[in-house]
Design an enzyme around this catalytic site. Structure first.
Site, PDB file in Angstrom:
ATOM      1  N   ASP A   1       0.864  -1.193  -0.140  1.00  0.00           N
ATOM      2  CA  ASP A   1      -0.092  -0.013  -0.135  1.00  0.00           C
ATOM      3  C   ASP A   1       0.767   1.224  -0.081  1.00  0.00           C
ATOM      4  O   ASP A   1       0.402   2.085  -0.612  1.00  0.00           O
ATOM      5  CB  ASP A   1      -0.962  -0.108   1.156  1.00  0.00           C
ATOM      6  N   ALA A   2       1.944   1.154   0.588  1.00  0.00           N
ATOM      7  CA  ALA A   2       2.655   2.402   0.888  1.00  0.00           C
ATOM      8  C   ALA A   2       3.453   2.668  -0.444  1.00  0.00           C
ATOM      9  O   ALA A   2       3.368   4.089  -0.815  1.00  0.00           O
ATOM     10  CB  ALA A   2       3.940   2.116   1.729  1.00  0.00           C
TER      11      ALA A   2
ATOM     12  N   LYS B   1     -34.406 -18.950  -7.531  1.00  0.00           N
ATOM     13  CA  LYS B   1     -34.439 -18.306  -6.346  1.00  0.00           C
ATOM     14  C   LYS B   1     -34.152 -19.246  -5.221  1.00  0.00           C
ATOM     15  O   LYS B   1     -34.443 -20.449  -5.428  1.00  0.00           O
ATOM     16  CB  LYS B   1     -35.541 -17.212  -5.683  1.00  0.00           C
TER      17      LYS B   1
ATOM     18  N   CYS C   1     -27.764 -23.315  39.343  1.00  0.00           N
ATOM     19  CA  CYS C   1     -28.816 -23.022  38.160  1.00  0.00           C
ATOM     20  C   CYS C   1     -28.810 -24.249  36.970  1.00  0.00           C
ATOM     21  O   CYS C   1     -27.862 -24.667  36.420  1.00  0.00           O
ATOM     22  CB  CYS C   1     -28.205 -21.811  37.514  1.00  0.00           C
TER      23      CYS C   1
ATOM     24  N   LYS D   1     -27.041 -14.805  -8.490  1.00  0.00           N
ATOM     25  CA  LYS D   1     -27.905 -13.611  -8.772  1.00  0.00           C
ATOM     26  C   LYS D   1     -27.800 -12.476  -7.437  1.00  0.00           C
ATOM     27  O   LYS D   1     -28.208 -12.935  -6.464  1.00  0.00           O
ATOM     28  CB  LYS D   1     -29.432 -13.816  -8.538  1.00  0.00           C
TER      29      LYS D   1
ATOM     30  N   SER E   1     -36.187  -6.649 -16.708  1.00  0.00           N
ATOM     31  CA  SER E   1     -35.977  -7.447 -15.640  1.00  0.00           C
ATOM     32  C   SER E   1     -36.116  -8.886 -16.125  1.00  0.00           C
ATOM     33  O   SER E   1     -36.705  -9.082 -17.060  1.00  0.00           O
ATOM     34  CB  SER E   1     -37.264  -7.273 -14.652  1.00  0.00           C
TER      35      SER E   1
END
Length: 740
Positions: free
Chosen positions: A56-57, A346, A495, A144, A105
């Protein structure tokens, strides 16, 4: 490029790296051109290919050099420069854009089973009039994406316009925002068509979405419901500076208008070939895209991607099938503005809308109290959901959930269903007609108009939820430690909700070391009500154990022998085995050394506990609260009555221990001492045994196959001991450093 450079800072002029100022405008222009090409190539490697070739530098240095050059020569700045991704002006509104090629669509196949793919393939074969014995139709299968459809228009190889789908005919100009998306090229290589419209999806990765919401929470700002809504809101901002701070991504999946620059322009022939060309031009294309022969391979793709769905770094709500041959696509044509050659298949929705009918509290095995929304049944993520977690009181209040509210419920894979948020009145959200699937009120993901807007006004006089003061299981006090968001039952061993975990913790090797008392046996003992408290373990008989599943008489006797053997222990092991919150092995040993006797620990106040090495206010309060519960004291007394015993001693003065204040790290395998034995010896002498080497480490004890810890010690110049050196250290003799 990465974390070291924020988009919001990219338009500021920088003098950190002044331009080398080559003489002559031609040389300057050449330098600027070379820097732009280099930065664009690096950005493509980082954001699209995910294979950065420079740190990155180095990217930052080149970017700032380009900024400085363009600042000195503003007449050489071009719209496709990497420095121009974020523009300063805030718009008054979004301009309508008419699509030259409509963004139509795709029909959605609501049958989420294999028969959905079979039905689509049968329709295609019928429309093409193929005989039953004809070869399978070749398709392209794609994910999708659950994002925002986008059209990118390039003229002369430069991005000139980005527009949303809108109603398919007219969208909105969002060029100023789309320019900030690093995966979208501002310019294209030579040889592309004169006019090129690339269609695709703007989305937000899950990790980026989670990080964005975390930043919103830290600032006290509103959080986003899901990645799709966050992406859609970012794209439609009037201020591109805000969009630049939202981590958006892009996938290309098709073309709109294409005008070749000359004869002999690209002729793809197939949809898959077109996607490959888009990749060569620098656009990201989903790695999951593949060619599928006939219905059987479509079904396999749907199932495979469905199985991988939760592991993907982004949300999808299905897959898309497209006939691969562009000639066959033209032959099939359209019906009611939908292509006959494509369908969206879907998966069961992962987010749905339902109503909160009540809020209950569950107690987990560690004593954590979790508010749970009792819901009107809703089918989400492939199952019917009637309960969803609200996590904790603070999260519940942040989301402002009350009984009677309509809420968004999310379930992904095996993740526990959770309430994402309340659907407020006038929020611009709706459910599709005939379902509970959440969409934007203006337009749904596939362009259809929703029928049922959400939500009605909140019912009056509904009180805010309050966490109970007593555990709903055992009646013990409910506590919340300072700085903690979770409420917990203080009942501990008493408990029932915490019983299994308490028994397993008590029996583990570093506590009471009860061999053979594993998870399956504990499940039977607790669920069959054979034991109710820890002392019941020592009251077990051969007959009660032998009647359990897969427990022969010999195995039962082995467990009884192990229980009898465990009665002789140490105070530190016993304390650790009690499962007091925040009291780990090391703290238990510190308590045992400091007080010497259990009664002294049980009777100690918070101020006395704070005198123990490494015991702070939170730990001291947890110990005091545990022993303040009468039923916890009763468990301890019953264990003593069952014969559990240890040697007690006078309180130790920490300063008199030979290794008091020292930090030692163990690594590798010692010749005769096991790691646990070595750790016990060191801690008994007052040393702290750490898991990593730092400048604060006094010694590293290294055996065979010592790894990076030994190398780190040598690098820092920390003395290294072998086993003989360790024994000398424990005797108080000068150790011979350098062993191991």
């Amino acid at each position: 490029m990465g974390p070291g450079l924020t988009l919001s800072g990219m338009t500021e002029q920088s003098s950190l790296f002044p331009a080398p100022a080559p003489k002559g405008s031609a040389l300057v222009a050449a330098k600027i051109k070379a820097l732009r090409e280099q930065l664009n190539r690096w950005a493509h490697e980082y954001y699209v290919q995910d294979t950065p070739s420079v740190p990155d530098a180095e990217y930052d240095r080149a970017f700032q050099e380009l900024q400085a050059l363009e600042g000195a020569y503003p007449d050489l700045v071009t719209p496709d420069s990497p420095t121009q991704r974020v523009l300063g002006a805030v718009l008054d509104g979004l301009t309508p854009v008419r699509h030259r090629v409509p963004m139509l669509s795709i029909r959605t196949e609501t049958d989420t089973e294999a028969s959905g793919a079979q039905a689509f393939d049968a329709r295609v074969r019928r429309e093409l009039k193929l005989p039953p014995d004809a070869p399978p139709v070749e398709y392209v299968a794609e994910p999708k994406f659950d994002g925002l459809a986008m059209s990118l228009r390039y003229e002369g190889g430069r991005l000139v316009q980005a527009a949303t789908r809108g109603d398919g005919e007219v969208g909105e100009d969002v060029t100023h925002n789309v320019r900030t998306i690093r995966q979208i090229p501002l310019s294209l290589p030579a040889g592309v068509p004169r006019v090129l419209e690339v269609r695709g999806e703007v989305y937000m990765r899950r990790a980026d979405f989670d990080a964005l919401n975390e930043r919103q929470r830290e600032k006290g700002d509103k959080t986003f419901v899901n990645p799709r809504n966050a992406a859609a809101g970012a794209v439609r901002q009037l201020d591109s500076g805000i969009t630049a701070q939202r981590p958006l991504s892009f996938f290309a999946y098709g073309l709109g208008e294409v005008t070749p620059a000359a004869e002999g322009g690209p002729d793809f022939g197939t949809h898959f070939g077109m996607l490959q060309q888009l990749k060569e031009w620098g656009f990201p294309v989903a790695a999951q895209v593949q060619i599928a022969q006939g219905a059987s391979e479509l079904i396999a793709f749907h199932q495979r991607v469905g199985a991988e769905r939760d592991a993907l770094p982004y949300d999808i709500d299905g897959v898309v099938y497209k006939v691969n041959s562009l000639a066959l696509q033209r032959q099939l044509g359209f019906v009611t503005r939908e292509p006959r050659w494509a369908v969206a298949h879907k998966y069961p929705a992962q987010e749905m809308v339902t109503r909160v009918e009540g809020i209950d509290v569950q107690v987990g095995r560690t004593g954590k109290l979790t508010p749970v929304a009792r819901l009107a049944p809703v089918f989400v993520g492939g199952v019917t959901v009637t309960n969803a977690t609200l996590h904790n009181l603070f999260e519940l209040r942040r989301k402002k959930v009350r009984v009677g509210d309509q809420v968004i419920v999310r379930r992904a894979g095996d993740v526990i269903p959770e309430v994402v948020g309340v659907v407020p009145a006038g929020a611009g959200l709706a459910v599709l007609a005939g379902s509970d699937a959440l969409v934007d009120a203006a337009s749904s993901a596939d362009g259809t108009a929703p029928a049922q807007p959400l939500a009605g006004p909140r019912q009056p006089y509904v009180p805010n939820f309050r966490m109970p003061r007593q555990c709903p299981i055992c009646g013990s006090a409910v506590v919340r430690e300072p700085g903690e968001v979770n409420h917990r039952c203080s009942g501990g061993l008493f408990c029932p909700a915490q019983r299994k975990q308490a028994v397993l913790h008590f029996a583990q090797r570093r506590a009471m070391d009860i061999e053979g008392l594993g998870e399956k046996l504990v499940d039977q003992l607790v669920e069959g009500h054979v034991i109710r408290t820890l002392p019941d373990l020592y009251r077990l008989g051969l007959s009660s154990l032998a009647q359990l599943d897969r427990m022969a008489e010999k195995s039962a006797q082995n467990v009884l022998d192990a229980l009898d053997k465990s009665k002789r222990t140490t105070l530190a092991r016993f304390l650790f085995g009690l499962g007091i919150r925040h009291v780990g092995e090391a703290t238990a040993k510190d308590l045992a050394r400091h007080f010497g006797r259990l009664d002294a620990i049980m009777d100690a106040g918070v101020e006395q506990l704070l005198q123990v090495n490494d015991v702070g206010p939170v730990v001291a309060e947890a110990i005091h609260t545990f022993f303040a519960q009468p039923h916890n004291r009763e468990v301890v007394e019953q264990l003593r009555a069952c014969g559990v015993t240890w040697d007690e001693s006078e309180p130790a003065a920490a300063a008199t221990l030979p290794l008091a204040g020292m930090t030692v790290v163990l690594t590798g395998t010692l010749p005769t001492l096991g790691r646990d034995a070595a750790k016990d010896l060191l801690e008994s002498a007052g040393a702290k045994v750490a898991g990593s080497v730092s400048k604060k480490t006094h010694y590293v004890v290294a055996g065979a196959d010592a790894g990076s810890k030994l190398a780190k010690a040598q690098e820092l110049g920390i003395p290294v001991l072998d086993e003989d050196g360790l024994r000398a250290l424990l005797r108080g003799a000068p150790p011979n450093a350098g062993g191991g």
